[in-house]
Design a protein around this motif. Structure first.
Motif, short mmCIF file in Angstrom:
data_model
loop_
_atom_site.label_atom_id
_atom_site.label_comp_id
_atom_site.label_asym_id
_atom_site.label_seq_id
_atom_site.Cartn_x
_atom_site.Cartn_y
_atom_site.Cartn_z
N VAL A 1 78.44 58.59 80.19
CA VAL A 1 76.93 58.54 80.23
C VAL A 1 76.72 59.06 78.79
CG1 VAL A 1 74.83 59.01 80.86
CG2 VAL A 1 76.39 58.36 82.36
N LEU A 2 77.18 60.45 78.50
CA LEU A 2 76.95 61.03 77.35
C LEU A 2 77.27 59.99 76.02
CD1 LEU A 2 77.84 64.73 77.96
CD2 LEU A 2 75.62 63.77 77.35
N HIS A 3 78.46 59.41 76.28
CA HIS A 3 79.08 58.80 75.20
C HIS A 3 77.97 57.42 74.86
CE1 HIS A 3 82.24 61.20 74.50
NE2 HIS A 3 82.81 60.68 73.68
N LEU A 4 77.78 56.87 76.11
CA LEU A 4 76.76 55.63 75.91
C LEU A 4 75.52 56.01 75.37
CD1 LEU A 4 77.25 54.06 79.35
CD2 LEU A 4 77.75 52.96 77.29
N ILE A 5 75.09 56.91 75.47
CA ILE A 5 73.70 57.67 74.98
C ILE A 5 74.14 57.93 73.22
CG2 ILE A 5 72.10 59.42 74.56
CD1 ILE A 5 72.36 59.79 77.89
N LEU A 6 74.93 58.65 72.91
CA LEU A 6 75.30 59.12 71.74
C LEU A 6 75.82 57.98 71.07
CD1 LEU A 6 75.88 61.36 69.64
CD2 LEU A 6 78.38 61.22 70.34
N GLY B 1 75.08 54.78 71.62
CA GLY B 1 73.82 53.91 71.52
C GLY B 1 72.97 54.35 70.61
N VAL B 2 72.55 55.72 70.48
CA VAL B 2 71.73 56.05 69.43
C VAL B 2 72.15 55.82 67.96
CG1 VAL B 2 70.52 58.15 68.61
CG2 VAL B 2 70.68 57.71 70.85
N SER C 1 72.03 52.13 67.35
CA SER C 1 70.42 51.81 67.06
C SER C 1 70.15 52.47 65.86
CB SER C 1 69.78 52.16 68.34
OG SER C 1 70.48 51.74 69.60
#
Length: 174
Positions: free
Chosen positions: A51-56, A58-59, A62
């Protein structure tokens, strides 16, 4: 103390307690490097890490695609992202290998213990078979079953290993 369970003898419960205590002691005595590698490996194998990697990532993606104009683009070609991901992969694979090596050593110790216990049990059963044969002889009971005759022979572990190696060679496994 482990709560008594139906069908579980006191010796088995004691063995479980002793082995659990030994595992705890081994974990406490482990070098700091092994403890760190295990913690990192445990964390990187978790959904929190994903999840942390998806967020990091992803941001990061983006922002650098201009989808999130909150921050200026800092890696428009994603070269830095590729480098960070590559370095992370190198370190993570090293931590995983360290943990796997330690787990393999523990598995080898358990296999050695299993082998020694099994050889001891085999030896004891061979002795008991001899005793039963003498009792049967005294009571004039036939113990001529060919399978029973095999039980009288002590297993020679080196011969078994040689036979296994030969069988593997014949089958092309080694």
């Amino acid at each position: 103390m482990i709560e008594p369970r139906q069908g579980m003898g006191a010796t088995l419960r004691q063995n479980i307690e002793d082995l659990t205590a030994r595992q705890r002691e081994d974990a406490e005595r482990a070098p700091l490097s092994d403890k760190v590698a295990d913690r990192i490996t445990r964390f990187t194998g978790s959904m929190t890490f994903v999840v942390l990697h998806l967020i990091l990532f992803g941001v990061w993606i983006s922002v650098n695609l201009g989808v999130l104009p909150v921050l200026p683009r800092f890696d428009p070609t994603f070269v830095a992202l590729a480098m960070v991901a590559s370095v992370e992969a190198i370190f993570l694979s090293t931590f995983v290998l360290i943990s796997q090596n330690r787990m393999a050593a523990v598995a080898d110790r358990r296999a050695d213990l299993d082998l020694h216990v099994n050889l001891l049990a085999e030896h004891e059963l061979t002795k008991l078979a001899g005793l039963v044969a003498r009792i049967a002889e005294k009571l004039d009971i036939s113990a001529g079953d060919p399978a029973f005759v095999e039980v009288h022979a002590d297993v020679q572990p080196v011969q078994v290993l040689d036979a296994l190696d030969e069988s593997r060679k014949e089958k092309g496994i080694e």
